[in-house]
Design an enzyme around this catalytic site. Structure first.
Site, PDB file in Angstrom:
ATOM      1  CG  HIS A 214      -0.526 -11.156  24.434  1.00 34.19           C
ATOM      2  ND1 HIS A 214       0.579 -10.810  25.346  1.00 34.19           N
ATOM      3  CD2 HIS A 214       0.277 -11.920  23.502  1.00 34.19           C
ATOM      4  CE1 HIS A 214       1.871 -11.217  24.662  1.00 34.19           C
ATOM      5  NE2 HIS A 214       1.416 -11.947  23.537  1.00 34.19           N
TER       6      HIS A 214
HETATM    7  C1  UD1 Z   1       0.717 -12.831  18.470  1.00 32.89           C
HETATM    8  C2  UD1 Z   1       1.867 -14.012  18.590  1.00 32.89           C
HETATM    9  C3  UD1 Z   1       2.371 -13.853  19.642  1.00 32.89           C
HETATM   10  C4  UD1 Z   1       2.764 -12.646  20.173  1.00 32.89           C
HETATM   11  C5  UD1 Z   1       1.901 -11.442  19.841  1.00 32.89           C
HETATM   12  C6  UD1 Z   1       2.557 -10.434  20.333  1.00 32.89           C
HETATM   13  C7  UD1 Z   1       1.240 -15.814  16.976  1.00 32.89           C
HETATM   14  C8  UD1 Z   1       0.862 -17.283  17.005  1.00 32.89           C
HETATM   15  N1  UD1 Z   1       1.141 -15.325  18.188  1.00 32.89           N
HETATM   16  O1  UD1 Z   1      -0.202 -13.009  19.010  1.00 32.89           O
HETATM   17  O2  UD1 Z   1       3.417 -14.898  19.881  1.00 32.89           O
HETATM   18  O3  UD1 Z   1       3.329 -12.579  21.539  1.00 32.89           O
HETATM   19  O4  UD1 Z   1       1.308 -11.756  18.589  1.00 32.89           O
HETATM   20  O5  UD1 Z   1       1.595  -9.207  20.522  1.00 32.89           O
HETATM   21  O6  UD1 Z   1       2.032 -15.452  16.170  1.00 32.89           O
HETATM   22  N2  UD1 Z   1      -5.973  -8.222  16.588  1.00 32.89           N
HETATM   23  C9  UD1 Z   1      -6.555  -6.925  16.282  1.00 32.89           C
HETATM   24  N3  UD1 Z   1      -5.609  -6.011  15.648  1.00 32.89           N
HETATM   25  C10 UD1 Z   1      -4.437  -6.325  15.273  1.00 32.89           C
HETATM   26  C11 UD1 Z   1      -3.936  -7.385  15.599  1.00 32.89           C
HETATM   27  C12 UD1 Z   1      -4.779  -8.349  16.282  1.00 32.89           C
HETATM   28  O7  UD1 Z   1      -7.607  -6.754  16.429  1.00 32.89           O
HETATM   29  O8  UD1 Z   1      -3.723  -5.437  14.756  1.00 32.89           O
HETATM   30  C13 UD1 Z   1      -6.882  -9.137  17.252  1.00 32.89           C
HETATM   31  C14 UD1 Z   1      -7.722 -10.149  16.264  1.00 32.89           C
HETATM   32  O9  UD1 Z   1      -8.802 -10.244  16.666  1.00 32.89           O
HETATM   33  C15 UD1 Z   1      -6.769 -11.540  16.365  1.00 32.89           C
HETATM   34  C16 UD1 Z   1      -6.259 -11.442  17.705  1.00 32.89           C
HETATM   35  O10 UD1 Z   1      -6.103 -10.197  18.023  1.00 32.89           O
HETATM   36  O11 UD1 Z   1      -7.555 -12.488  15.726  1.00 32.89           O
HETATM   37  C17 UD1 Z   1      -4.991 -12.208  17.647  1.00 32.89           C
HETATM   38  O12 UD1 Z   1      -4.016 -11.743  16.720  1.00 32.89           O
HETATM   39  P1  UD1 Z   1      -2.683 -12.855  16.105  1.00 32.89           P
HETATM   40  O13 UD1 Z   1      -1.696 -11.780  15.644  1.00 32.89           O
HETATM   41  O14 UD1 Z   1      -3.491 -13.958  15.732  1.00 32.89           O
HETATM   42  O15 UD1 Z   1      -2.275 -13.247  17.626  1.00 32.89           O
HETATM   43  P2  UD1 Z   1      -1.690 -12.362  18.929  1.00 32.89           P
HETATM   44  O16 UD1 Z   1      -2.456 -12.865  20.104  1.00 32.89           O
HETATM   45  O17 UD1 Z   1      -1.578 -11.026  18.572  1.00 32.89           O
HETATM   46  N1  UDP Z   2       4.945  -3.048  24.274  1.00 34.76           N
HETATM   47  C1  UDP Z   2       4.488  -1.879  23.837  1.00 34.76           C
HETATM   48  N2  UDP Z   2       3.329  -1.211  24.227  1.00 34.76           N
HETATM   49  C2  UDP Z   2       2.315  -2.032  24.855  1.00 34.76           C
HETATM   50  C3  UDP Z   2       2.807  -3.325  25.302  1.00 34.76           C
HETATM   51  C4  UDP Z   2       3.873  -3.859  24.962  1.00 34.76           C
HETATM   52  O1  UDP Z   2       5.346  -1.250  23.169  1.00 34.76           O
HETATM   53  O2  UDP Z   2       1.322  -1.487  25.247  1.00 34.76           O
HETATM   54  C5  UDP Z   2       6.228  -3.690  23.913  1.00 34.76           C
HETATM   55  C6  UDP Z   2       7.147  -4.221  25.006  1.00 34.76           C
HETATM   56  O3  UDP Z   2       7.615  -3.418  25.794  1.00 34.76           O
HETATM   57  C7  UDP Z   2       7.707  -5.550  24.401  1.00 34.76           C
HETATM   58  C8  UDP Z   2       7.260  -5.850  23.192  1.00 34.76           C
HETATM   59  O4  UDP Z   2       5.792  -4.511  22.875  1.00 34.76           O
HETATM   60  O5  UDP Z   2       8.786  -5.004  23.897  1.00 34.76           O
HETATM   61  C9  UDP Z   2       6.334  -7.261  23.689  1.00 34.76           C
HETATM   62  O6  UDP Z   2       5.230  -7.499  22.871  1.00 34.76           O
HETATM   63  P1  UDP Z   2       4.106  -8.533  23.107  1.00 34.76           P
HETATM   64  O7  UDP Z   2       4.076  -8.681  24.630  1.00 34.76           O
HETATM   65  O8  UDP Z   2       2.980  -8.152  22.466  1.00 34.76           O
HETATM   66  O9  UDP Z   2       4.791  -9.743  22.552  1.00 34.76           O
HETATM   67  P2  UDP Z   2       5.664 -10.927  23.225  1.00 34.76           P
HETATM   68  O10 UDP Z   2       6.948 -10.212  23.746  1.00 34.76           O
HETATM   69  O11 UDP Z   2       4.948 -11.591  24.171  1.00 34.76           O
HETATM   70  O12 UDP Z   2       5.888 -11.765  21.908  1.00 34.76           O
END
Ligand code: UD1
Ligand code: UDP
Length: 361
Positions: A214
């Protein structure tokens, strides 16, 4: 009468919910602490948010700011705008933020501007890559915080090098291990719960790999994503790849990747899936830690890591987007068993206990 302290805990994204669960459980043991839980709404899909509240028994938030998705500046600013009146109304004695997402920085910045002390859980980690939005959030949040709860030794060094005074820094271990241990405690044999996820997808233990992806650097540029999908197709010829897809990535994926794509999984299902995998391919921060604890080989699709301990432990290999390196490492994993290693000493599931004890001074 004992003075009741009000702690405001701010969560917003999937990893915050997982790490917040053990913290809230521990706080609930203290009669003199009143928690106020704020969900910023950064993540909002059922499978990125509510499922964790249900499965990990996290209390419903006192406030949901419902900010949703937006650009970095807009999202961070929207969280701050929505948080300020809540903080003014609630007047917490302390604000607790977790990890490195936009909700973390927005929470810390809003609090310090109102002169409310801030505690940061997972402080001190550095990837030294300012192109990662998380690195910006980590650095700024640490420099705004009064209590810096560090998960691994290197964090103390990183913070000291940046001039943060030693008496704000507490080495307490990784709260993500508390979350993982809580799941293990739910079953008798000390293993991760065997949910029905393997049988649902007709998988045998150790016969498949799990992929998560991601990071903007991996998924936002179609060329890079295509290159990675080509590498996964090569691996998939030897071992099936199960891919719970993050919503950011879902929006960029071509219709047929050839991989077994799933919706994001809840925590028990996801832990069950990775704990029985042959190996994991990921760019997640949390997964590097979890695979180290579970002794599952992890190929990290990044050039840097903020968690060097996972590399020192021997489970995590940084591969970037390098096809040759990734395939070589897959070969090694398929041909050689991983050496059994001892888990780091503070990874014993007691991090939340240590944190709340320190905060309840
Ligand atoms: C965010 C965090 C990242 C973390 C990740 C965990 C920041 C800058 N990034 O990244 O550090 O590792 O969460 O998963 O805070 N979206 C949906 N549904 C949701 C959430 C997001 O459709 O419930 C889509 C939207 O199109 C959105 C995109 O995902 O624009 C990105 O979401 P965003 O929260 O901005 O960043 P993540 O890539 O999720
Ligand atoms: N995770 C989860 N379901 C999924 C993918 C990840 O529960 O389908 C959990 C994973 O075990 C970890 C956390 O989500 O504890 C990590 O989240 P993510 O990779 O979104 O964020 P990051 O750790 O990179 O910030």
């Amino acid at each position: 009468m004992t003075h009741v302290k009000k702690f405001m805990i701010i969560v917003g994204a999937r990893p915050n919910f997982i790490k917040g669960a053990p913290l809230l459980q521990e706080i609930a043991k203290y009669q003199n602490i009143k928690p106020v839980l704020v969900h910023t709404g950064q993540h909002y899909d059922y499978k990125m948010s509510q499922i964790f509240f249900q499965e990990l028994a996290i209390p419903q938030p006192d406030y949901n700011l419902g900010v949703g998705s937006a650009s970095h500046a807009t999202q961070t600013a929207k969280i701050m705008l929505a948080l300020e009146p809540v903080m003014l109304e609630e007047k917490p004695d302390l604000v607790i933020v977790v990890g490195d997402v936009n909700s973390t920085l927005a929470g810390a910045l809003t609090a310090v501007k109102l002169q409310i002390p801030v505690a940061h859980i997972e402080a001190g980690l550095r990837s030294f890559d300012m192109a990662m939005p998380e690195e910006i959030n980590r650095r700024l949040t640490d420099h705004l915080s009064d209590f810096l709860f560090v998960s691994e030794d290197i964090g103390v060094k990183n913070l000291s090098r940046e001039g943060i005074v030693r008496n704000k820094i507490y080495l307490v271990g990784d709260i993500l291990i508390d979350a993982l241990q809580n799941e293990k405690r739910k079953v008798k044999n000390g293993k991760v719960k065997n949910t029905k996820i393997l049988s649902k997808f007709k998988l045998e233990p150790k016969s498949y790999a799990v992929l998560t992806l991601h990071r903007p650097a991996n998924v936002d540029n179609p060329k890079t994503l295509k290159k990675l999908l080509k590498i996964f197709a090569i691996i998939q010829k030897r071992v099936p790849i199960i891919f719970p897809v993050h919503p950011r990535t879902q929006k960029k994926l071509p219709p047929d990747t050839g991989l077994t794509c799933l919706a994001p999984l809840g925590y028990p299902d996801f832990l069950s899936l990775i704990s029985q995998a042959k190996f994991v391919l990921t760019d997640s921060g949390g997964l590097q830690t979890e695979t180290t604890f579970l002794k599952i080989p992890c190929l990290t699709l990044r050039e840097t890591t903020e968690k060097p301990l996972t590399v020192e432990q021997g489970t995590n290999i940084l591969c970037g987007q390098n096809q040759k390196k990734i395939i070589q490492e897959v070969d090694k994993i398929l041909n050689n068993p991983l050496k059994i290693i001892q888990s780091p000493k503070l990874w014993n599931g007691k991090t939340a206990q240590r944190i709340v004890k320190i905060l309840n001074y």
